[in-house]
Scaffold this motif. Structure first.
Motif, PDB file in Angstrom:
ATOM      1  N   THR A  51       0.805  -1.223   0.000  1.00 31.52           N
ATOM      2  CA  THR A  51       0.000   0.000   0.000  1.00 31.52           C
ATOM      3  C   THR A  51       0.838   1.273   0.000  1.00 31.52           C
ATOM      4  O   THR A  51       0.282   2.371  -0.119  1.00 31.52           O
ATOM      5  N   PRO A 104     -20.785  -1.610   0.419  1.00 27.75           N
ATOM      6  CA  PRO A 104     -19.505  -2.089  -0.104  1.00 27.75           C
ATOM      7  C   PRO A 104     -18.505  -2.464   0.983  1.00 27.75           C
ATOM      8  O   PRO A 104     -18.076  -1.612   1.760  1.00 27.75           O
ATOM      9  N   SER A 105     -18.160  -3.738   1.041  1.00 23.58           N
ATOM     10  CA  SER A 105     -17.093  -4.238   1.916  1.00 23.58           C
ATOM     11  C   SER A 105     -16.868  -5.700   1.581  1.00 23.58           C
ATOM     12  O   SER A 105     -17.763  -6.380   1.058  1.00 23.58           O
ATOM     13  N   SER A 150     -15.916  -6.812  -6.543  1.00 23.42           N
ATOM     14  CA  SER A 150     -14.927  -5.781  -6.206  1.00 23.42           C
ATOM     15  C   SER A 150     -14.683  -4.870  -7.397  1.00 23.42           C
ATOM     16  O   SER A 150     -14.489  -3.658  -7.239  1.00 23.42           O
ATOM     17  N   GLY A 179     -17.061  -2.197  -7.464  1.00 28.24           N
ATOM     18  CA  GLY A 179     -16.995  -1.281  -6.342  1.00 28.24           C
ATOM     19  C   GLY A 179     -17.746  -1.715  -5.106  1.00 28.24           C
ATOM     20  O   GLY A 179     -17.885  -0.936  -4.162  1.00 28.24           O
ATOM     21  N   LEU A 180     -18.222  -2.980  -5.073  1.00 25.81           N
ATOM     22  CA  LEU A 180     -19.004  -3.456  -3.926  1.00 25.81           C
ATOM     23  C   LEU A 180     -18.185  -4.298  -2.962  1.00 25.81           C
ATOM     24  O   LEU A 180     -18.686  -4.662  -1.895  1.00 25.81           O
ATOM     25  N   ALA A 208     -13.793  -5.169  -1.985  1.00 29.51           N
ATOM     26  CA  ALA A 208     -12.658  -4.505  -1.343  1.00 29.51           C
ATOM     27  C   ALA A 208     -12.556  -3.059  -1.815  1.00 29.51           C
ATOM     28  O   ALA A 208     -12.817  -2.742  -2.971  1.00 29.51           O
ATOM     29  N   GLN A 209     -12.180  -2.198  -0.898  1.00 32.65           N
ATOM     30  CA  GLN A 209     -12.033  -0.782  -1.206  1.00 32.65           C
ATOM     31  C   GLN A 209     -10.550  -0.395  -1.187  1.00 32.65           C
ATOM     32  O   GLN A 209      -9.778  -0.942  -0.403  1.00 32.65           O
ATOM     33  N   PRO A 210     -10.147   0.530  -2.078  1.00 35.49           N
ATOM     34  CA  PRO A 210      -8.750   0.975  -2.091  1.00 35.49           C
ATOM     35  C   PRO A 210      -8.326   1.457  -0.697  1.00 35.49           C
ATOM     36  O   PRO A 210      -9.148   2.037   0.024  1.00 35.49           O
ATOM     37  N   THR A 251      -6.854  -1.621  -0.521  1.00 40.38           N
ATOM     38  CA  THR A 251      -6.735  -3.061  -0.313  1.00 40.38           C
ATOM     39  C   THR A 251      -6.273  -3.748  -1.598  1.00 40.38           C
ATOM     40  O   THR A 251      -6.875  -3.547  -2.659  1.00 40.38           O
ATOM     41  N   THR A 304     -10.293  -5.305  -7.436  1.00 40.07           N
ATOM     42  CA  THR A 304     -10.032  -3.882  -7.263  1.00 40.07           C
ATOM     43  C   THR A 304      -8.875  -3.423  -8.142  1.00 40.07           C
ATOM     44  O   THR A 304      -8.895  -2.320  -8.704  1.00 40.07           O
TER      45      THR A 304
END
Length: 293
Positions: free
Chosen positions: A52, A147-148, A226, A229-230, A232-234, A236, A241
């Motif tokens: 990251t 989203p997660s 993902s 957009g539903l 993992a979120q950036p 990650t 993603t």
């Protein structure tokens, strides 16, 4: 004496393993799966980069010795992010497949063994779930929950257990009237004993095959949600993603999309080949031949 008693079982396991690895395609699938698990387990430890950490001075660098798969739009090492993404994707696939297997097996055992209105009610629920395309239903559930990755896991688990329930129920219906089950009932054995001793061992093989084949679909579903957009979120490092982030650089940085895309393809391909090999090795005909050797 103890060593002698173990020999028949050990020999049977060796013969089953030989039957499983009898084809080149199964060997290839097993090699891909073992390689991915090894990379997911040990790769992040060996990588010198933080998945990251941003390095804007090195953004969008082409593959090189320092960065085997280049860097992304924020200067992060793509290869390192893929390794961490493998750990994440395989872990999610394992958890979701396990939940599907356990829930579907329990429902299928109860429906097939108890029968009557219980069977009718449970199977109508299964039919309702199977009437919807799985990814569409998962998309709706994940959209409602938010989203997660946790919500994606819940959505994929909810839509996937029905196939296991139908498979287990059909296996139980074919076994419950056989002589050894009837004899166990006449001896006064409890339902729990009959289920655990006679029915569960007879449904293990097809369920294991389905679970192996299901891992690939879970990985695809996780990456797809993902990507939309539903999941993992950036920032990650998840394969879907990474695909979504790299789609804007298809012409200038081809490795951003190709690297996670090829890895997803190889993972699904490996599990599918391994599942096909398990299906052949655990088929009734093959099992009978192994027992006779």
């Amino acid at each position: 004496m103890t060593g002698t008693s173990r020999r028949p079982t050990d020999s049977r396991w060796r013969r089953w393993y030989a039957a499983l690895m009898a084809t080149r395609l199964t060997q290839l699938g097993a090699g891909i799966v073992v390689g991915l698990v090894a990379l997911a387990t040990f790769g992040p430890v060996l990588s010198p980069y933080d998945p990251t950490a941003q390095a804007l001075l090195h953004r969008l660098e082409a593959p090189s010795l320092a960065h085997p798969l280049g860097t992304d739009q924020l200067g992060r090492d793509v290869f390192t992010r893929l390794l961490y993404g493998a750990r994440l994707s395989l872990g999610i696939a394992l958890v979701v497949t396990t939940v599907r297997l356990v829930l579907g097996t329990i429902v299928g055992l109860v429906a097939g063994y108890v029968g009557g209105w219980v069977d009718e009610a449970l199977m109508r629920l299964v039919d309702t779930l199977l009437a919807f395309p799985g990814i569409v239903l998962a998309l709706v559930i994940a959209g409602i929950l938010g989203p997660s990755l946790t919500n994606v896991m819940v959505a994929l688990a909810v839509v996937g257990w029905a196939s296991y329930a139908r498979l287990v129920r059909s296996s139980v219906l074919s076994v419950r009237e056989r002589e050894f089950v009837t004899a166990s009932r006449l001896l006064g054995r409890s339902r729990a004993h009959v289920l655990g001793r006679h029915l569960v061992p007879n449904v293990v093989a097809p369920v294991v095959v389905l679970a192996t084949l299901d891992v690939g679909s879970v990985i695809l579903g996780t990456a797809g949600l993902s990507f939309l957009g539903l999941g993992a979120q950036p920032p990650t490092p998840e394969w879907g993603t990474m695909l979504a982030a790299g789609r804007d650089y298809l012409r200038t940085a081809w490795w951003l999309v190709n690297a996670p895309g090829v890895l997803i393809m190889l993972t699904v391909f490996g599990f599918n080949l391994l599942g096909d090999g398990l299906r052949d090795a655990l088929s009734p005909t093959q099992s009978a031949q192994i027992e006779q050797l």
